[in-house]
Design a protein around this motif. Sequence first.
Motif, PDB file in Angstrom:
ATOM      1  N   ASP A  27       0.625  -1.301   0.390  1.00  0.00           N
ATOM      2  CA  ASP A  27      -0.171   0.065   0.525  1.00  0.00           C
ATOM      3  C   ASP A  27       0.667   1.062  -0.309  1.00  0.00           C
ATOM      4  OD1 ASP A  27       0.888  -0.221   2.743  1.00  0.00           O
ATOM      5  OD2 ASP A  27      -0.629   0.106   3.704  1.00  0.00           O
ATOM      6  N   LEU A  28       2.351   0.591  -0.568  1.00  0.00           N
ATOM      7  CA  LEU A  28       3.427   2.458  -0.452  1.00  0.00           C
ATOM      8  C   LEU A  28       4.125   1.852  -1.105  1.00  0.00           C
ATOM      9  CD1 LEU A  28       3.970   2.694   3.674  1.00  0.00           C
ATOM     10  CD2 LEU A  28       2.142   4.059   2.577  1.00  0.00           C
ATOM     11  N   TRP A  29       3.947   3.383  -2.174  1.00  0.00           N
ATOM     12  CA  TRP A  29       5.116   2.922  -3.465  1.00  0.00           C
ATOM     13  C   TRP A  29       6.229   4.016  -2.925  1.00  0.00           C
ATOM     14  CZ3 TRP A  29       4.411  -0.153  -7.162  1.00  0.00           C
ATOM     15  CH2 TRP A  29       6.082  -0.002  -8.227  1.00  0.00           C
ATOM     16  N   ILE A  30       7.589   3.890  -3.040  1.00  0.00           N
ATOM     17  CA  ILE A  30       8.800   3.917  -2.667  1.00  0.00           C
ATOM     18  C   ILE A  30       9.729   4.078  -3.363  1.00  0.00           C
ATOM     19  CG2 ILE A  30      10.666   4.209  -0.629  1.00  0.00           C
ATOM     20  CD1 ILE A  30       7.519   3.819   0.911  1.00  0.00           C
ATOM     21  N   VAL A  46       7.583   8.388   0.404  1.00  0.00           N
ATOM     22  CA  VAL A  46       6.438   8.280  -0.153  1.00  0.00           C
ATOM     23  C   VAL A  46       6.315   8.651  -1.070  1.00  0.00           C
ATOM     24  CG1 VAL A  46       4.351   7.628   0.664  1.00  0.00           C
ATOM     25  CG2 VAL A  46       6.504   7.267   2.176  1.00  0.00           C
ATOM     26  N   VAL A  61       0.081   6.334  -1.994  1.00  0.00           N
ATOM     27  CA  VAL A  61      -0.521   5.753  -0.764  1.00  0.00           C
ATOM     28  C   VAL A  61      -1.908   4.964  -1.449  1.00  0.00           C
ATOM     29  CG1 VAL A  61      -1.283   6.019   1.349  1.00  0.00           C
ATOM     30  CG2 VAL A  61       0.012   7.465   0.537  1.00  0.00           C
ATOM     31  N   ALA A  74      -2.156   1.917   5.648  1.00  0.00           N
ATOM     32  CA  ALA A  74      -1.437   3.515   5.268  1.00  0.00           C
ATOM     33  C   ALA A  74      -1.539   5.063   5.782  1.00  0.00           C
ATOM     34  CB  ALA A  74      -0.058   2.843   3.981  1.00  0.00           C
ATOM     35  N   GLU A  75      -2.994   4.290   4.164  1.00  0.00           N
ATOM     36  CA  GLU A  75      -3.988   6.180   4.225  1.00  0.00           C
ATOM     37  C   GLU A  75      -4.737   5.799   5.127  1.00  0.00           C
ATOM     38  OE1 GLU A  75      -7.036   7.401   0.632  1.00  0.00           O
ATOM     39  OE2 GLU A  75      -7.542   6.431   1.857  1.00  0.00           O
ATOM     40  N   VAL A 120      -0.363   8.234   6.618  1.00  0.00           N
ATOM     41  CA  VAL A 120       0.718   8.089   5.972  1.00  0.00           C
ATOM     42  C   VAL A 120       0.233   9.221   4.605  1.00  0.00           C
ATOM     43  CG1 VAL A 120       2.454   7.010   4.970  1.00  0.00           C
ATOM     44  CG2 VAL A 120       1.946   6.157   6.830  1.00  0.00           C
ATOM     45  N   ARG A 161      10.344  -0.867  -1.364  1.00  0.00           N
ATOM     46  CA  ARG A 161       8.539  -1.225  -1.288  1.00  0.00           C
ATOM     47  C   ARG A 161       7.749  -2.596  -0.956  1.00  0.00           C
ATOM     48  NH1 ARG A 161       9.973   1.688  -6.370  1.00  0.00           N
ATOM     49  NH2 ARG A 161      10.800  -0.316  -7.659  1.00  0.00           N
ATOM     50  N   ALA A 168       8.262  -2.933   3.052  1.00  0.00           N
ATOM     51  CA  ALA A 168       7.498  -1.443   3.319  1.00  0.00           C
ATOM     52  C   ALA A 168       6.209  -2.520   3.454  1.00  0.00           C
ATOM     53  CB  ALA A 168       6.866  -0.134   2.109  1.00  0.00           C
TER      54      ALA A 168
END
Length: 333
Positions: free
Chosen positions: A54-57, A66, A69, A75-76, A80, A119, A122
């Motif tokens: 759920d996170l793109w790093i 980040v 999201v 995460a949202e 975040v 990623r 995370a």
Amino acid sequence: MPMTPQLRAEAEAVSDNRSLLRYAEHALTALADHHAITGRSFSDDWAIVPTYGDLWIETSGSNYFVTAVRAGSPAEAAGVRPGDRLTAVGDAPTADAVAAFWSPLGLTAEGERAPYAARVLAAGRRDRPRDLTFSGPAGTRRLTLPNLYVGAADRPPLDVRTDRDALVIRFNDSLGQNGTVAAFDAAMTTAQPGQPVVIDLTDTPSGGNTVVARAVMGWFVSAATGYQVHNLPSEERETGIPRQWVEQVLPRPGKHHDGPVSVRVSRWTGSMGEGLAIGFDALGARVTGGPMAGLRGAVSDLILPRSGLTLKLPTERLYTVSGTPREAFVPAP
């Protein structure tokens, strides 16, 4: 494929199905390609990205930012936001955690390996919560987040609604499901003549198949139309003769809509979702939402003959009809 002394020693030590699977996972991880995975897994494996992330790093210098999201994700819900920095994984600073991810394989966090590993870290392991620290406008926060394998609910293939004058059809990661074509056809029968249609692909990280994609696009063409280009590198390597072809979408008898169509995408538009996006772009639709997952090519299943283990590997390069590699296609903001 990198073959470090560590990977070579692990390969030579394979003695049963379990050690073969573990080695295969490590060998494919060495490619730093989210599209290359094994068909079986262990309960404590890292989560598959982007499907269960759920996170793109992304990296910028020594920082891990980040950049996206996932909507409706843990995460949202925890606050975040894009622009936050991932500063630690567990007790380890992110850079140290990334280095430790690659060290057992004898590799260093160079180039694409750094954001790839971030990623995956995370997204966490499948059998436990994630322990992540973020720094942003709200300060530094250490969060415990569930992984996305927990509480995954069954959803219908599509959600359909009207937004102002447009019919919005959202795919619930269903581009590979048998019932999706019938559900889409039923949704389109509710469209009024000339009504704008919005195809929402922002939750299609698991990809799918071309049957569903061509059925969807078939509603919006009146003649055979090219929508993507395939290239088979392996055949050129084996024979010296390149092979490339254009795949077309065909009209579907009795199923046509003459209204404008637009497409929404996100980092969680992956594989066949990306294929649909470039296909609709070829049809003249406006594709918006920024970068997609950037998964390279079409995947084939390679089944190892002695063990039956399946390796899922990208084997075809895919391009837009104008010749841009699919992973390099950039939708409008």
